[in-house]
Design an enzyme around this catalytic site. Structure first.
Site, PDB file in Angstrom:
ATOM      1  N   GLU A   1      -3.010  10.425   3.075  1.00  0.00           N
ATOM      2  CA  GLU A   1      -4.211  10.679   3.855  1.00  0.00           C
ATOM      3  C   GLU A   1      -4.189  12.142   4.286  1.00  0.00           C
ATOM      4  O   GLU A   1      -3.161  12.644   4.738  1.00  0.00           O
ATOM      5  CB  GLU A   1      -4.295   9.758   5.083  1.00  0.00           C
TER       6      GLU A   1
ATOM      7  N   GLU B   1       0.841  -1.200   0.000  1.00  0.00           N
ATOM      8  CA  GLU B   1       0.000   0.000   0.000  1.00  0.00           C
ATOM      9  C   GLU B   1       0.875   1.249   0.000  1.00  0.00           C
ATOM     10  O   GLU B   1       1.944   1.272   0.630  1.00  0.00           O
ATOM     11  CB  GLU B   1      -0.900  -0.013   1.242  1.00  0.00           C
TER      12      GLU B   1
ATOM     13  N   ASP C   1       0.216   5.340   0.611  1.00  0.00           N
ATOM     14  CA  ASP C   1      -0.861   6.179   1.153  1.00  0.00           C
ATOM     15  C   ASP C   1      -0.597   7.670   1.129  1.00  0.00           C
ATOM     16  O   ASP C   1       0.458   8.131   1.573  1.00  0.00           O
ATOM     17  CB  ASP C   1      -1.084   5.868   2.654  1.00  0.00           C
TER      18      ASP C   1
END
Length: 293
Positions: free
Chosen positions: A109, A105, A107
């Site tokens: 955010e 993953e 990311d």
């Protein structure tokens, strides 16, 4: 012999610009073709003939979408305009992820905050199910006032997070010292807008003000210069990446000296958390990648 009128070069230029404009319009991203809305019961919308996507959050539910394609390496760009006003408690997540218990993953955010306070960009990299590689930043602009481009460059040598072309983080392939690197699992693009007021703003001290709902984030101008993974085969193995009009230089791209200077500028002035300096969190010693320059 006939002579061209003096206005001919100007006319030719105008015609050329018109043709380029039409080509550009024809190749513009259509979010309907690239993404599926996956949850939210009508709170996610694709508007303006595929030019704009919005996610909304209210007290009952958030919303989300995912890419139709899976990718194994790529340069992914998306323009986002984040939730304006008092966005405390909300998280807009935009990331690449594979499936399974040992997933990979990458990311972005975006952690909401009270009106007038800066957003926090939270980044992380998971490889083979292991994360704990957080770096957090403030931004040098208001990400709610207009659209800005958030990019992930993912090739076999490195992952680079960028904002409006300025790199903010680089995660290198350090398998040579035993650090797993995401390189074998295809990933989809995901995004969601959801309530995380148990931790998102000041560690959960500031809760979501539902009188401000619905909260809305907007997306446009998606571009993936990438290797599409389908039925166990990469589009890069037989020909060029999925966007045939562009080169695949990104597959070996690295930061040049100018980009390295910009990265250092961001990390000096806007980084607010780096797992590689958190010795209290890692009493047995910092992760091995943190010892590499």
């Amino acid at each position: 012999m006939a002579s061209f009128p003096s206005t001919f070069p100007v006319m030719l230029m105008i015609i050329t610009l018109m043709v380029c404009s039409l080509i550009s319009l024809a190749s513009a991203s259509n979010l309907n073709q690239d993404f599926d809305i996956t949850w939210g019961d009508g709170r996610a919308k694709i508007l303006n003939s595929g030019e704009l996507l919005t996610l909304s959050l209210d007290k009952a539910s958030g919303s989300g979408f995912q890419s139709k394609n899976e990718y194994l390496f790529g340069k992914i760009d998306m323009q986002l305009k984040l939730v304006p006003g008092n966005s405390a408690g909300t998280v807009t997540a935009y990331y690449l992820s594979s499936k399974g218990s040992t997933w990979d993953e990458i990311d972005f955010e975006f952690l909401g905050n009270l009106s007038g306070d800066p957003y926090i960009i939270h980044t992380n990299v998971f490889s083979q199910g292991k994360g704990n590689r957080e770096q957090q930043f403030y931004l040098w602009f208001d990400p709610t006032a207009d659209f800005h481009t958030y990019s992930i460059l993912w090739n076999p040598q490195r992952i680079i997070f960028s904002v409006d072309g300025t790199p903010i983080r680089e995660f290198k392939n350090l398998e040579s010292i035993g650090v797993p690197f995401p390189k074998n699992q295809a990933m989809r693009i995901y995004s969601s807008l959801w309530n995380a007021d148990d931790w998102a703003t000041r560690g959960g001290l500031v809760k979501t003000d539902w009188t401000q709902a619905p909260f809305t984030a907007s997306y446009r101008n998606f571009n993936a210069n990438a290797c599409v993974w389908s039925s166990g085969v990469s589009s890069c193995s037989s020909s060029s990446p999925s966007s045939p009009s562009t080169s695949n230089a990104w597959l070996s791209q690295e930061l040049d000296s100018t980009s390295q200077d910009r990265l250092k500028w961001v990390q000096k002035n806007y980084m607010i958390y780096n797992y590689c300096t958190d010795s209290k969190r890692f009493p047995q010693g910092l992760p091995p990648e943190c010892t590499m320059s």
